[in-house]
Scaffold this active site. Structure first.
Site, PDB file in Angstrom:
ATOM      1  N   ASP A  16       0.851  -1.189   0.000  1.00 56.82           N
ATOM      2  CA  ASP A  16       0.000   0.000   0.000  1.00 56.82           C
ATOM      3  C   ASP A  16       0.894   1.249   0.000  1.00 56.82           C
ATOM      4  O   ASP A  16       0.857   2.024   0.936  1.00 56.82           O
ATOM      5  CB  ASP A  16      -0.936  -0.006   1.240  1.00 56.82           C
ATOM      6  N   HIS A 248       9.496   0.118   9.336  1.00 59.50           N
ATOM      7  CA  HIS A 248       8.606  -1.043   9.413  1.00 59.50           C
ATOM      8  C   HIS A 248       8.781  -1.980   8.205  1.00 59.50           C
ATOM      9  O   HIS A 248       9.180  -3.131   8.345  1.00 59.50           O
ATOM     10  CB  HIS A 248       7.145  -0.583   9.453  1.00 59.50           C
TER      11      HIS A 248
HETATM   12  O1  NOS Z   1       0.754   6.013  13.506  1.00 55.16           O
HETATM   13  C1  NOS Z   1       0.478   5.351  12.518  1.00 55.16           C
HETATM   14  N1  NOS Z   1      -0.783   5.180  12.123  1.00 55.16           N
HETATM   15  C2  NOS Z   1      -1.099   4.452  11.024  1.00 55.16           C
HETATM   16  N2  NOS Z   1      -0.194   3.854  10.261  1.00 55.16           N
HETATM   17  C3  NOS Z   1       1.079   3.988  10.591  1.00 55.16           C
HETATM   18  C4  NOS Z   1       1.462   4.717  11.706  1.00 55.16           C
HETATM   19  N3  NOS Z   1       2.769   4.673  11.781  1.00 55.16           N
HETATM   20  C5  NOS Z   1       3.181   3.934  10.760  1.00 55.16           C
HETATM   21  N4  NOS Z   1       2.160   3.525  10.028  1.00 55.16           N
HETATM   22  C6  NOS Z   1       2.179   2.674   8.835  1.00 55.16           C
HETATM   23  O2  NOS Z   1       1.582   1.424   9.185  1.00 55.16           O
HETATM   24  C7  NOS Z   1       2.544   0.363   9.072  1.00 55.16           C
HETATM   25  C8  NOS Z   1       3.058  -0.014  10.441  1.00 55.16           C
HETATM   26  O3  NOS Z   1       2.047  -0.181  11.335  1.00 55.16           O
HETATM   27  C9  NOS Z   1       3.637   0.904   8.203  1.00 55.16           C
HETATM   28  O4  NOS Z   1       3.352   0.570   6.850  1.00 55.16           O
HETATM   29  C10 NOS Z   1       3.591   2.387   8.415  1.00 55.16           C
HETATM   30  O5  NOS Z   1       3.925   3.124   7.291  1.00 55.16           O
END
Ligand code: NOS
Length: 323
Positions: A16, A248
């Protein structure tokens, strides 16, 4: 760099994109140990239509338009349309608000699920899916083809918060929260699953000084990523008290490429699908034999990453992006 011994591992990246997705895709394209045989798209950091556009764009940046892109689901596995899109992390375009021109290429005339099923059948036991977003496409493949779980080699997924707080709320990590029902299907499917959760990826931080190291490279990936990373750094600066950004997706990708970078435990994982802990991932380590028959009884084991060699992951990410 020395070539990988033997045949490179075939991988499909379900993605994504997403700033850390872009990094992970580029790392994979620069890794001789793997052959990227396709990208499948999903909502999460952006809506699916934009994910497809970004996947095509990233392959054009990388001069790898030979790799097919198959568009995935626009809704959750329960047909939910109220999606939680993390544009506040990645920018409205998912790629750091850079207003890149639209890609010239098009997705293939096949859904992500059909592509996953087809490739697993074509190369039984040989394809690894690296899932970087909510797990809808993977769960649909499991439902569509009963032999998918044995034909797919491994499913390495970035998701879950095992015994730590989530990043959407204290209970849930973003990818699992995006489609908890799909995640539960994947975890209980019996497939060879390795989950890399934020309990692990929060240990892998790209700092400001690492970003300067990246800037010292003239490589096209390093220069491209520097542009899009600004938004990701700003978000982390506001939301966390760390001195950098979490890697991540690149960490999950490298765990798929080189499993010796992590250690894992095995057990059954279930996902909470409703209430205030919707999206919670819970690992049952099977240490106790419970007499009562419950939703936990006789569930297959999956692998859950618990430690990571963070300096080695960071070094590999930088090396491969700076070439
Ligand atoms: O705070 C957040 N809220 C939503 N998505 C996030 C946040 N931080 C990182 N990601 C995204 O969700 C995945 C890891 O959980 C990663 O793909 C990151 O880009």
């Amino acid at each position: 760099m020395a070539a990988a011994a033997g045949e490179p591992k075939k991988i499909i990246i379900d993605t994504d994109p997403g700033i850390d997705d872009a990094m992970a895709i580029f790392v994979a394209l620069r890794s001789p140990e793997v052959e990227v045989i396709g990208l499948t798209t999903i909502y999460g950091n952006v809506y699916t239509t934009l994910a497809t556009r970004n996947a095509l764009h990233l392959l054009e940046v990388a001069d790898r338009t030979d790799i097919p892109v198959a568009e995935g689901s626009h809704v959750t596995i329960t047909k939910g349309t109220k999606l939680r899109i993390a544009d506040f992390v990645h920018g409205a375009d998912g790629l750091g608000n850079q207003n890149f021109p639209p890609p010239e290429g098009k997705p293939i005339d096949m859904s992500a699920t059909d592509f996953l099923v087809e490739q697993a059948n074509l190369y039984p036991g040989k394809v690894t899916v690296v899932a970087l977003g909510p797990l809808t496409n993977i769960a649909l493949a499991i439902q569509q083809d009963p032999s998918f779980v044995k034909n797919i080699g491994q499913i390495v997924l970035l998701g879950g918060a095992f015994a730590v707080n989530g990043n959407v709320n204290p209970a849930a990590e973003a990818n699992i929260f995006g489609d908890p029902d799909a995640a539960d299907i994947v975890f209980t499917s019996g497939a060879d699953v390795l989950a890399v959760g934020i309990n692990v990826t929060h240990q892998v931080i790209l700092t400001d000084s690492d970003r300067e190291t990246l800037a010292s490279s003239n490589g096209k990936f390093a220069q491209y990523l520097l542009k899009i990373l600004e938004v990701y750094f700003n978000y982390h600066h506001d939301a966390y008290s760390t001195k950098g950004v979490y890697l991540h997706d690149p960490t999950a990708m490298l765990a798929a490429i080189n499993p010796s970078l992590i250690t894992y435990v095995e057990g059954a994982v279930r996902v909470q699908t409703n209430g205030i802990t919707r999206g919670l991932t819970l690992l049952y380590n099977k240490q106790k034999r419970f007499a009562e028959i419950t939703e936990w009884s006789d569930q297959p084991s999956v692998k859950v990453a618990v430690t990571v060699d963070a300096p080695a992951v960071l070094k590999l990410v930088l090396e491969r992006l700076m070439e």
